[in-house]
Enzyme design. Structure first.
Site, PDB file in Angstrom:
ATOM      1  N   GLU A 143     -43.248  16.551   3.415  1.00  0.00           N
ATOM      2  CA  GLU A 143     -44.561  17.429   3.705  1.00  0.00           C
ATOM      3  C   GLU A 143     -45.686  16.539   3.765  1.00  0.00           C
ATOM      4  O   GLU A 143     -46.321  16.989   4.672  1.00  0.00           O
ATOM      5  CB  GLU A 143     -44.482  18.348   2.661  1.00  0.00           C
ATOM      6  N   HIS A 203     -39.132  29.313  -3.879  1.00  0.00           N
ATOM      7  CA  HIS A 203     -39.078  29.409  -2.362  1.00  0.00           C
ATOM      8  C   HIS A 203     -39.480  30.934  -2.326  1.00  0.00           C
ATOM      9  O   HIS A 203     -39.186  31.592  -1.319  1.00  0.00           O
ATOM     10  CB  HIS A 203     -37.434  29.679  -1.994  1.00  0.00           C
TER      11      HIS A 203
END
Length: 343
Positions: free
Chosen positions: A83, A152
């Site tokens: 990321e 998540h």
């Protein structure tokens, strides 16, 4: 960022357009991106799994084809699972004159790219006297994702709203997914575009060419007894609650904020000042949530009584019984509204 969009009026629902398409939330975003890429060769997208249409199908058109088939791998760029690298490359592309869309799969993983987004993208324009601009859109899917547990299922809109230099957007419908993504791509500054994971399959009308300006709320219901403010997926729970309250003789103004920063202060202050009650509802954790900013602003500028409703300060559990504790539904909104009305 321009201060001109900080306090615009709310936008009411438009009259249904017979030219509208019926698209999912994911397809609406894909349409906006494909239109922008067609119009401007500087628009590119980079992130994990884009070549297969994205984890949620958000890089796949209504015809089912992945956007890479139309624009090629030079503009729909698959990246390694890193990321910080993805965001760093996006910032570099933006500074070099491109208009990148950076896909970070889920907002939880964006924390791995926090330095590039918060210290580089957000601040470059200001640190160098406007010589550099970062017209970057960071797509960060937020919210509880059924049976996906604590890593998540988070919503970080309050984190990014706290950072000068970032615009923060959270659409609740396919039409806003389309219109606000267009606005984000055109803004010229870094935009954190927060799409809810459990809205991807939601169907709704989308009129090509109809875009929403950043910073304008949308009024979904009208009433004089209480103001209900929300954004993203929680808008639908609040709208359901407003209908239940109406059956009990309580009229609620329902405002979908749409943009978290800049947020539509004028619309919220007008409504809360008129109804005398404000309840802010969000899926993210109530403690230090953005609802506190809205409530404090209304308390400072009106005589309205204010309250917040958000998730408890707990990690989202994997088991359905635990996950349900973190969810805010229409029944809880109704109960909180009735309690506020009694004060």
């Amino acid at each position: 960022m321009s201060s001109a969009v900080v306090n615009p009026p709310a936008v009411a629902d438009a009259t249904p357009d017979t030219s509208a398409l019926t698209l999912s939330y994911a397809q609406a975003a894909a349409l906006a991106l494909s239109e922008a890429m067609q119009a401007d060769r500087h628009v590119v997208a980079l992130g994990e799994d884009l070549g297969r249409g994205g984890v949620f199908g958000q890089y796949r058109g209504a015809d089912g084809r992945a956007l890479v088939e139309r624009f090629g791998p030079e503009r729909i760029i698959d990246t390694p699972i890193s990321e910080s690298t993805i965001m760093g490359a996006g910032v570099g592309l933006a500074l070099a004159g491109m208009r990148p869309v950076v896909e970070l799969r889920v907002a939880d993983f964006a924390l791995c790219a926090i330095d590039e987004l918060v210290n580089q993208a957000a601040k470059n324009r200001f640190m160098f006297g406007g010589q550099g601009r970062v017209p970057l859109v960071a797509r960060l899917p937020i919210g509880i994702w059924t049976a996906s547990a604590a890593q998540h299922s988070q919503s970080f809109e309050a984190w990014f709203a706290h950072v000068p230099g970032l615009t923060v957007v959270a659409p609740a419908t396919p039409a806003d997914s389309y219109g606000l993504l267009h606005a984000a791509l055109a803004s010229g500054d870094p935009v954190v575009f927060m799409e809810h994971k459990e809205l991807w399959s939601m169907q709704g009308p989308v009129t090509p060419g109809v875009h929403q300006p950043l910073g304008k709320a949308r009024q979904l219901r009208s009433g004089n007894d209480i103001t209900l403010v929300s954004w993203s997926r929680q808008v639908h729970a609040v709208t359901e609650a407003a209908d239940a309250l109406a059956a009990q003789g309580v009229g609620a103004d329902v405002i979908d904020l749409r943009s978290i920063w800049p947020w539509d202060r004028a619309a919220v202050l007008e409504s809360a000042g008129r109804t005398g009650r404000l309840l802010v509802v969000h899926e993210s954790i109530q403690a230090a949530g953005f609802g506190g900013e809205i409530a404090a602003t209304v308390a400072e500028h009106t005589a309205a009584r204010v309250a917040r409703l958000g998730a408890p300060r707990i990690p989202v559990g994997y088991a359905p019984t635990l996950e349900s504790v973190a969810r805010i539904g229409a029944a809880q909104v109704v109960a909180a509204a009735l309690k506020l009305l009694q004060r």
